[in-house]
Write an enzyme that holds these catalytic residues in place. Structure first.
Site, PDB file in Angstrom:
ATOM      1  N   MET A 130      50.199  31.847  35.774  1.00 18.73           N
ATOM      2  CA  MET A 130      50.101  32.578  36.749  1.00 18.73           C
ATOM      3  C   MET A 130      48.576  32.395  37.522  1.00 18.73           C
ATOM      4  O   MET A 130      48.235  33.523  38.305  1.00 18.73           O
ATOM      5  CB  MET A 130      50.415  34.014  36.596  1.00 18.73           C
ATOM      6  N   GLY A 131      47.860  31.519  37.145  1.00 20.88           N
ATOM      7  CA  GLY A 131      46.665  31.386  37.930  1.00 20.88           C
ATOM      8  C   GLY A 131      45.600  32.362  37.190  1.00 20.88           C
ATOM      9  O   GLY A 131      45.739  32.755  36.147  1.00 20.88           O
ATOM     10  N   ASN A 132      44.560  32.422  37.928  1.00 21.85           N
ATOM     11  CA  ASN A 132      43.182  32.997  37.510  1.00 21.85           C
ATOM     12  C   ASN A 132      42.930  32.432  35.959  1.00 21.85           C
ATOM     13  O   ASN A 132      42.834  33.086  34.940  1.00 21.85           O
ATOM     14  CB  ASN A 132      43.418  34.520  37.110  1.00 21.85           C
ATOM     15  N   HIS A 172      41.446  30.602  32.757  1.00 25.69           N
ATOM     16  CA  HIS A 172      40.355  30.619  31.746  1.00 25.69           C
ATOM     17  C   HIS A 172      40.412  29.463  30.897  1.00 25.69           C
ATOM     18  O   HIS A 172      41.179  28.874  30.819  1.00 25.69           O
ATOM     19  CB  HIS A 172      40.363  32.403  31.126  1.00 25.69           C
ATOM     20  N   HIS A 198      43.706  28.760  29.162  1.00 26.58           N
ATOM     21  CA  HIS A 198      44.475  27.782  30.132  1.00 26.58           C
ATOM     22  C   HIS A 198      44.321  26.239  30.161  1.00 26.58           C
ATOM     23  O   HIS A 198      44.969  25.495  30.032  1.00 26.58           O
ATOM     24  CB  HIS A 198      44.739  28.214  31.382  1.00 26.58           C
ATOM     25  N   LYS A 221      49.663  30.960  22.350  1.00 26.77           N
ATOM     26  CA  LYS A 221      50.034  31.992  21.016  1.00 26.77           C
ATOM     27  C   LYS A 221      49.596  33.295  21.471  1.00 26.77           C
ATOM     28  O   LYS A 221      50.139  34.402  20.765  1.00 26.77           O
ATOM     29  CB  LYS A 221      49.694  31.548  19.736  1.00 26.77           C
ATOM     30  N   LYS A 222      49.073  33.596  22.287  1.00 30.26           N
ATOM     31  CA  LYS A 222      48.374  35.036  22.626  1.00 30.26           C
ATOM     32  C   LYS A 222      49.742  35.664  23.048  1.00 30.26           C
ATOM     33  O   LYS A 222      49.878  36.838  22.869  1.00 30.26           O
ATOM     34  CB  LYS A 222      47.378  34.938  23.915  1.00 30.26           C
ATOM     35  N   GLN A 259      56.706  36.150  23.977  1.00 29.85           N
ATOM     36  CA  GLN A 259      57.172  35.418  25.148  1.00 29.85           C
ATOM     37  C   GLN A 259      57.125  33.856  24.685  1.00 29.85           C
ATOM     38  O   GLN A 259      58.329  33.244  24.627  1.00 29.85           O
ATOM     39  CB  GLN A 259      55.856  35.095  26.264  1.00 29.85           C
TER      40      GLN A 259
END
Ligand code: PAF
Length: 280
Positions: free
Chosen positions: A29-31, A33, A36, A148-149, A153
């Protein structure tokens, strides 16, 4: 890196590559870090072509959640993705993804979606799984990577892929942490300086639980209760601290000693809801 705002554009670009090359996909979803970016680099180990997406998915936000304020940093994200060697970025707007209201959804087992984060965020996993299935249909990757955070999900998506026989391998990336243990998250940017200093306590409580279990402690409820009390004593509003089976996130019974376990936590610090987990 090629940027594709439309489904047709992305499909055309991938059409040739698809026959000879393995495609890996990292939805976001962007932003972005470092967590990602780690997934993007790992994707390269699994495929010849790496596709990322950036789409802030309204369907997975509740009416009182942070959809409108969710950080949108498209220019910086593009620079980071290009630097990480991503080949294609799919970056649709809402009209492209939802030209008409989405009336067909992924309904997973409520035993998977309505617990833990799903209990605090009704409808979240339905919206998440729906957009991920749609993105899978658009990109048609052979492999897709998730951190895994977001452990619940990941569990739901693994089950979705298996039960719907999607020809996609799901690869999990380890959680990336700051030096003080805080799991990297786009929402960490909401924390004030004082909250940022306090935030690693959530991870410390999970580490404490893991150490106690590894050391032989079997009173899981006592561990969960003590960790919740410790957070509350430092101004947090815990949703849950819970020791679960990794496979389906059902409550772990100390007696069933063979199950692989994970301890998960979610708590609000000021206005920011943080989540974290540790495999045991
Ligand atoms: O983990 C996320 O960022 C989102 O839930 C995902 C998988 C991109 C779906 O919107």
């Amino acid at each position: 890196m090629q940027i594709h705002p439309t489904i047709a554009g992305l499909r055309a670009a991938l059409a040739d590559a698809r026959h000879q090359a393995r495609v890996a996909f990292v939805p976001t979803m962007g932003n972005l870090h470092d967590g990602h970016i780690g997934l993007m680099r790992k994707a390269r180990e699994h495929a010849d072509v790496v596709v990322a997406s950036i789409f802030v998915n309204r369907l997975q936000f509740g009416p009182n959640e942070d959809f409108d304020n969710y950080p949108r940093t498209f220019k910086d994200d593009c620079a980071r993705l290009a630097d990480a060697g991503v080949d294609h970025l799919f970056a649709p707007d809402e009209k492209e993804m939802y030209p008409t209201p989405q009336r067909y959804h992924v309904e997973a087992d409520p035993a998977h979606t309505d617990i833990l984060d799903g209990a605090a965020r009704p409808g979240h996993f339905r919206g998440m799984a729906t957009v991920v299935l749609k993105l899978f249909n658009i990109v048609q990757p052979q492999v897709a990577l998730f951190g895994k955070k977001d452990y619940q999900q990941l569990m739901i998506l693994r089950n979705m892929v298996r039960e719907l026989a999607l020809p996609i391998e799901i690869v999990a990336g380890e959680t990336t942490r700051a030096d003080d243990g805080l799991a990297l998250s786009s929402r960490n940017g909401y924390l004030s300086a004082a909250e940022r200093a306090e935030a690693p306590r959530l991870n410390r409580q999970l580490v404490w639980i893991r150490e106690r279990i590894v050391g032989g402690e079997r009173d899981f409820l006592r561990l969960e209760t003590e960790a919740v009390a410790e957070l509350a004593a430092h101004g947090w509003h815990p949703d849950y601290i819970s020791i679960r089976r990794r496979s389906d996130l059902q409550p772990a019974k100390a007696a069933q000693g063979d199950d692989a376990l994970v301890v998960l936590g979610a708590a609000k610090l000021g206005k920011t809801r943080l989540i974290d987990n540790l495999e045991i």
